[in-house]
Design a protein around this motif. Structure first.
Motif, PDB file in Angstrom:
ATOM      1  N   SER A 182       0.842  -1.201  -0.172  1.00 60.46           N
ATOM      2  CA  SER A 182       0.136  -0.147  -0.066  1.00 60.46           C
ATOM      3  C   SER A 182       0.766   1.345  -0.056  1.00 60.46           C
ATOM      4  O   SER A 182       2.049   1.257   0.475  1.00 60.46           O
ATOM      5  N   LYS A 241      -1.767   5.834   2.228  1.00 66.64           N
ATOM      6  CA  LYS A 241      -3.152   5.152   2.547  1.00 66.64           C
ATOM      7  C   LYS A 241      -3.331   4.864   4.266  1.00 66.64           C
ATOM      8  O   LYS A 241      -4.483   4.488   4.474  1.00 66.64           O
ATOM      9  N   LYS A 268     -11.125  -1.199   4.092  1.00 64.22           N
ATOM     10  CA  LYS A 268     -10.029  -0.762   2.856  1.00 64.22           C
ATOM     11  C   LYS A 268     -10.772  -1.593   1.904  1.00 64.22           C
ATOM     12  O   LYS A 268     -11.310  -2.630   1.877  1.00 64.22           O
ATOM     13  N   ASP A 297      -6.546   0.186  -2.034  1.00 64.69           N
ATOM     14  CA  ASP A 297      -5.819   0.759  -1.151  1.00 64.69           C
ATOM     15  C   ASP A 297      -4.801  -0.211  -0.634  1.00 64.69           C
ATOM     16  O   ASP A 297      -3.627   0.380  -0.520  1.00 64.69           O
ATOM     17  N   THR A 298      -4.799  -1.598  -0.809  1.00 65.46           N
ATOM     18  CA  THR A 298      -3.659  -2.465  -0.680  1.00 65.46           C
ATOM     19  C   THR A 298      -3.764  -3.448  -1.572  1.00 65.46           C
ATOM     20  O   THR A 298      -4.936  -4.156  -1.852  1.00 65.46           O
TER      21      THR A 298
END
Length: 389
Positions: free
Chosen positions: A137, A141, A152, A198-199
């Protein structure tokens, strides 16, 4: 098979992934177009033709196999080996179990799922000693831990590549079906770089490098490791066995010629990986020449990172560690995806792996004076260029 870039939930997709033959490799997402369909050794009539199915198109993830062809190690064993490219619609373990190829490269959990579905295959050399899967990420974030995934957009390739991700979230006390929004991650890093994810999933040797090869619009320079938060599933305790060489179980049980051939194939493959360890720069060049669509600096990075997953091998390269095998089986039996399905429902049969052939190969290599443990292995330093050029 299409790999959509639009964001969507994975409940249905991962249910399919858990019961399909798990077509994609985790290794390979990010390669946009195929290389050549095969790399063959000599066509001499004195050599025995053998086909090895790769998980994906040629890249340094398969450096040892490529060098075993390039350096003539298969020829030395009397074999004319063709490396068959994989792809989105190819399941290596199915190709093997249906006798379309003689051997195959596949992640262990995916192969275990295929075995439970009836595939007669055996792990005869465990090349990667640890997982190369990350969840990354942007620092902006603020997703620096698995617990921070809550709420997320969590990217996942699915199709069998998601099991460590789900195991890690479960270990952190998150319910993947409720606490996060798992979204379909395309087989590139565009959605991540655009901020839609986000990730994101990334392999140490591929997608992580793709980010570091990309320009940071805020600085005009390439992204740096310091710009990213990284969760390494091996460090998190949920890493699973990945790339292994698989043989046909039925033939191993009844065909003495195939048994002898398997020792020869394993020996040549191990020698190829030793060459890749000791000649990283030359190996990267050979990989590019073999048909890779990814550039020279990317392939050097990939060679170096893959070597880290292989070396050192204290028990000898290719040996299957029962503790690590059992951990992979345990995670595969207990980790549920968004639909509640697990990778496998029971322990695999005893034929799922054997050290018999790798032990024979290692004995021969040791007698030749080869370094089969790589105890002094040190990775090199690699500078990535924009776009991996």
């Amino acid at each position: 098979m299409q790999h959509p870039t639009r964001r969507r939930t994975l409940g249905g997709i991962l249910a399919i992934a858990a019961t399909a033959a798990l077509a994609l490799t985790g290794c390979a997402p990010g390669q946009s177009s195929p290389g050549s369909t095969a790399a063959a050794g000599s066509s001499s009539g004195a050599l025995k033709p053998v086909k090895i199915q790769l998980q994906w198109y040629k890249q340094a993830q398969f450096a040892g196999y490529i060098e075993a062809v390039k350096q003539g190690y298969f020829k030395d064993e009397g074999l004319d080996v063709t490396l068959v490219d994989g792809g989105a619609d190819i399941v290596p373990q199915t190709q093997l179990s249906t006798n379309k190829v003689d051997y195959a490269v596949a992640w262990v959990p995916k192969a275990l799922a295929s075995i439970e579905q009836g595939a007669q295959i055996t792990d005869v050399a465990q090349i990667f000693q640890k997982s190369g899967t990350l969840q990354i990420s942007m620092k902006s974030k603020d997703v620096g831990s698995v617990a921070a995934f809550k709420g997320k957009n969590v990217g996942s390739w699915g199709y069998g590549n998601e099991f460590e991700l789900y195991a890690g979230m479960t270990k952190a006390g998150l319910d993947p079906a409720k606490d996060v929004k798992v979204v379909q991650q395309a087989f590139d890093m565009k959605g991540f770089l655009a901020g839609d994810i986000d990730t994101a999933q990334a392999m140490t040797y591929n997608e992580y490098a793709q980010v570091l090869e990309s320009e940071n619009p805020k600085t005009g320079k390439l992204f740096q490791p310091s710009d990213l938060n990284v969760v390494n599933w091996s460090d998190d305790g949920v890493g699973m066995y990945q790339d292994a060489l698989w043989a046909n179980s039925g033939k191993l049980a009844s065909d003495t010629a195939y048994q002898a051939q398997t020792t020869k194939v394993v020996k040549a493959v191990l020698k190829g990986w030793m060459y890749a360890r000791d000649n990283a720069e030359k190996t990267a060049t050979d990989v590019v020449a073999s048909g890779s669509q990814l550039g020279a600096s990317h392939q050097l990075w990939q060679t170096n990172e893959v070597n880290k997953l292989v070396w050192p091998s204290p028990d000898g390269i290719g040996m299957i560690d029962k503790t690590l095998w059992d951990r992979t089986v345990s995670i595969a039996k207990t980790t549920k995806n968004g639909s509640g399905a697990t990778v496998i429902t029971k322990d695999p049969p005893a034929t799922a792996y054997t050290n018999e052939y790798v032990e024979k190969a290692l004995a021969e290599l040791k007698s030749d004076g080869d370094d089969v443990t790589g105890s002094s292995f040190e990775p090199i330093s690699v500078t990535l260029k924009k776009g991996g050029a």
